[in-house]
Design a protein around this motif. Structure first.
Motif, mmCIF file in Angstrom:
data_model
loop_
_atom_site.group_PDB
_atom_site.id
_atom_site.type_symbol
_atom_site.label_atom_id
_atom_site.label_comp_id
_atom_site.label_asym_id
_atom_site.label_seq_id
_atom_site.Cartn_x
_atom_site.Cartn_y
_atom_site.Cartn_z
ATOM 1 N N ALA A 54 0.810 -1.212 0.000
ATOM 2 C CA ALA A 54 0.000 0.000 0.000
ATOM 3 C C ALA A 54 0.847 1.268 0.000
ATOM 4 N N GLU A 55 1.982 1.240 0.681
ATOM 5 C CA GLU A 55 2.837 2.432 0.746
ATOM 6 C C GLU A 55 3.387 2.792 -0.632
ATOM 7 N N ILE A 56 3.813 1.787 -1.377
ATOM 8 C CA ILE A 56 4.313 2.028 -2.735
ATOM 9 C C ILE A 56 3.166 2.470 -3.632
ATOM 10 N N ALA A 57 2.016 1.830 -3.506
ATOM 11 C CA ALA A 57 0.853 2.216 -4.313
ATOM 12 C C ALA A 57 0.474 3.671 -4.061
ATOM 13 N N GLN A 58 0.528 4.081 -2.796
ATOM 14 C CA GLN A 58 0.200 5.462 -2.461
ATOM 15 C C GLN A 58 1.237 6.424 -3.052
ATOM 16 N N SER A 59 2.510 6.059 -2.999
ATOM 17 C CA SER A 59 3.550 6.904 -3.591
ATOM 18 C C SER A 59 3.344 7.063 -5.086
ATOM 19 N N LEU A 60 3.006 5.961 -5.750
ATOM 20 C CA LEU A 60 2.738 6.024 -7.193
ATOM 21 C C LEU A 60 1.527 6.904 -7.482
ATOM 22 N N GLN A 61 0.494 6.733 -6.695
ATOM 23 C CA GLN A 61 -0.718 7.534 -6.884
ATOM 24 C C GLN A 61 -0.414 9.026 -6.735
ATOM 25 N N GLN A 62 0.338 9.377 -5.707
ATOM 26 C CA GLN A 62 0.695 10.785 -5.486
ATOM 27 C C GLN A 62 1.573 11.309 -6.606
ATOM 28 N N TRP A 63 2.545 10.511 -7.034
ATOM 29 C CA TRP A 63 3.470 10.967 -8.075
ATOM 30 C C TRP A 63 2.717 11.207 -9.372
#
Length: 116
Positions: A96-105
């Motif tokens: 989830a942390e990586i998914a959130q980073s991708l979403q924000q980027w």
């Protein structure tokens, strides 16, 4: 280049031309040509290396390879990150942390998708 207002983002680097660069102080024809050639060659890097090179938080070299296998293009990854984040977390090794980073980027940098 940043101070002169010629580059504000990574995408701006790919819009530069040798004539403009050669006109700048301390950058001759040969250096300008070499820079433009290096930028052109950078487009030929495998998708996983390009993804890693973007410097997205929590997306290291290994995660970039995993994501590149699951999402074969920047557009498909952006689509997953923005519209279907559960597709990102469904990839083995991606949480989830990586998914959130991708979403924000991708929410702030969608114009980069068209570079690849």
């Amino acid at each position: 280049l940043v101070d002169r207002g010629l580059v504000a983002s990574i995408a701006d680097l790919y819009r530069l031309d040798a004539a403009l660069l050669a006109s700048l102080e301390r950058l001759g024809d040969k250096s300008a040509t070499n820079l433009i050639q290096a930028l052109a060659e950078s487009r030929n890097q495998p998708w996983a290396r390009q993804l890693f090179g973007l410097g997205i938080r929590h997306v290291g070299e290994v995660n970039a390879r995993i994501l590149a296998r699951a999402f074969p293009s920047a557009a498909s990854l952006a689509h997953g990150a923005q519209l279907e984040p559960e597709r990102i977390t469904a990839v083995h090794g991606i949480g989830a942390e990586i998914a959130q980073s991708l979403q924000q980027w991708f929410a702030t940098c969608t114009h980069y998708v068209f570079m690849f």
